[in-house]
Motif scaffolding. Sequence first.
Motif, short mmCIF file in Angstrom:
data_model
loop_
_atom_site.label_atom_id
_atom_site.label_comp_id
_atom_site.label_asym_id
_atom_site.label_seq_id
_atom_site.Cartn_x
_atom_site.Cartn_y
_atom_site.Cartn_z
N ASP A 54 0.84 -1.21 0.00
CA ASP A 54 0.00 0.00 0.00
C ASP A 54 0.87 1.26 0.00
OD1 ASP A 54 -2.48 -1.32 0.09
OD2 ASP A 54 -2.39 -1.50 2.27
N VAL A 55 1.90 1.24 0.83
CA VAL A 55 2.78 2.40 0.95
C VAL A 55 3.54 2.63 -0.35
CG1 VAL A 55 4.80 3.33 2.14
CG2 VAL A 55 2.98 2.20 3.44
N LEU A 56 4.13 1.56 -0.89
CA LEU A 56 4.92 1.70 -2.11
C LEU A 56 4.07 2.15 -3.29
CD1 LEU A 56 7.21 -1.46 -1.83
CD2 LEU A 56 7.78 0.90 -1.26
N ALA A 57 2.79 1.75 -3.30
CA ALA A 57 1.92 2.08 -4.43
C ALA A 57 1.30 3.48 -4.31
CB ALA A 57 0.81 1.05 -4.53
N ASP A 58 1.37 4.09 -3.15
CA ASP A 58 0.76 5.40 -2.94
C ASP A 58 1.72 6.49 -3.43
OD1 ASP A 58 -0.46 7.73 -2.11
OD2 ASP A 58 -1.01 6.96 -0.13
N ALA A 59 1.45 7.02 -4.60
CA ALA A 59 2.33 8.03 -5.19
C ALA A 59 2.35 9.32 -4.39
CB ALA A 59 1.90 8.32 -6.62
N ALA A 60 1.35 9.54 -3.56
CA ALA A 60 1.30 10.77 -2.76
C ALA A 60 2.20 10.70 -1.53
CB ALA A 60 -0.13 11.06 -2.34
N VAL A 61 2.67 9.52 -1.18
CA VAL A 61 3.56 9.38 -0.04
C VAL A 61 4.96 9.83 -0.44
CG1 VAL A 61 4.70 7.74 1.51
CG2 VAL A 61 2.24 7.56 1.10
N GLU A 62 5.44 10.89 0.19
CA GLU A 62 6.75 11.44 -0.14
C GLU A 62 7.88 10.82 0.67
OE1 GLU A 62 6.89 15.83 -0.37
OE2 GLU A 62 4.77 15.73 0.16
N GLY A 63 7.55 10.41 1.90
CA GLY A 63 8.59 9.90 2.78
C GLY A 63 8.07 8.79 3.66
N VAL A 64 9.03 7.99 4.16
CA VAL A 64 8.67 6.84 4.99
C VAL A 64 9.60 6.80 6.21
CG1 VAL A 64 8.54 4.33 5.10
CG2 VAL A 64 7.85 5.52 3.01
N ILE A 65 9.01 6.54 7.37
CA ILE A 65 9.78 6.30 8.60
C ILE A 65 9.89 4.80 8.79
CG2 ILE A 65 9.86 6.62 11.10
CD1 ILE A 65 8.04 9.13 10.62
N VAL A 66 11.10 4.29 8.84
CA VAL A 66 11.32 2.86 9.06
C VAL A 66 11.72 2.68 10.52
CG1 VAL A 66 12.66 0.83 8.42
CG2 VAL A 66 12.02 2.51 6.66
N ALA A 67 10.76 2.21 11.33
CA ALA A 67 10.99 2.00 12.75
C ALA A 67 10.52 0.61 13.16
CB ALA A 67 10.26 3.07 13.56
#
Length: 327
Positions: A54-67
């Motif tokens: 879902d995250v990878l496919a969402d083009a509107a997501v500019e950044g990701v926090i990996v925790a």
Amino acid sequence: MHRIAQFGAGRMGAVHLANAANHPRLEVAWLVDPRPDAGAIASSVGARLGSVEDVLADAAVEGVIVASSTDTHLDLATACLAAGKAVFCEKPLDLDLPRLLAAESDLVTPAAPLYVAFNRRFDPDCRALQARLAAGEIGELESLNIVSHDPAPPPAHFIPTSGGLYRDFTIHDFDLAGWLMPDPIVEVFTWASCLVDPAIAAAGDVDTARTLLRDAKGRLCMISNSRRSGYGFDQRIEAFGSGGMLRGGDLVQDTVQLWREAGAQAAPRYMDFISRYAEAYRGEMDHFAQVLAGTAQPETGYADSVRSLRLAEAARRSLATGAPVRL
């Protein structure tokens, strides 16, 4: 507003999620975590519970926090960068040095910004000490002392998956040493014991260590580590130069002292790293917002991760052999 997602809502994930949700320039759109209460956690910050896909496919997501758990950091960070999403990755980027080095081609010049969060770089005391050291206020640095003592040991079941003392705990001190010492560190020697909890020894680790680093010009750094202080969270830095000393990080909850006939009573130290470094964690998130806005470049990334992990591995070899390790 910058639309972001987060992987992981555990101990560190909870800290980062709260800081991201409270940041005026960030919108948390997705949370990915398998825990049973993850849906409620996501709803509490206005996010949706989803999957990596879902995250990878969402083009509107500019950044990701990996925790998420440490063993997922590298794969998740690499996938998000390949999708063009900036990454804020909780340290360490990986626990396996050969595996981290094998990812060099993807991470040295990534498709999107990669920011590996070594929180002490954003602690006001640490930043002030580094700035004054770099400005030459004590002349040329000659030696460095770093103290990192936890109030109490972690549960023994944490040890096998943590990476052990050097890769989980001392790695922050290795990052500080690399940041504060002007020349590359070329030699590592350590002594360590298990003096706090026999269960830590049974898990194959140590809980008390003294590590000596030497840089290319002969400057020395001594790192003191313990899994138990008995008096609170103790983090200190002393930098000695040709013209004086800089000291920072020796913090208590306030500076008020009460004096009576029996003597002085002072405020306690912070009792965990989350409260001690609360401002640093907020600073990390603000830096990520600046990276997403294009007004800053990540202050720490792949090279810092490799350097710190290389020092951690050298310390482990030194402990195993009883000899200094040349880098």
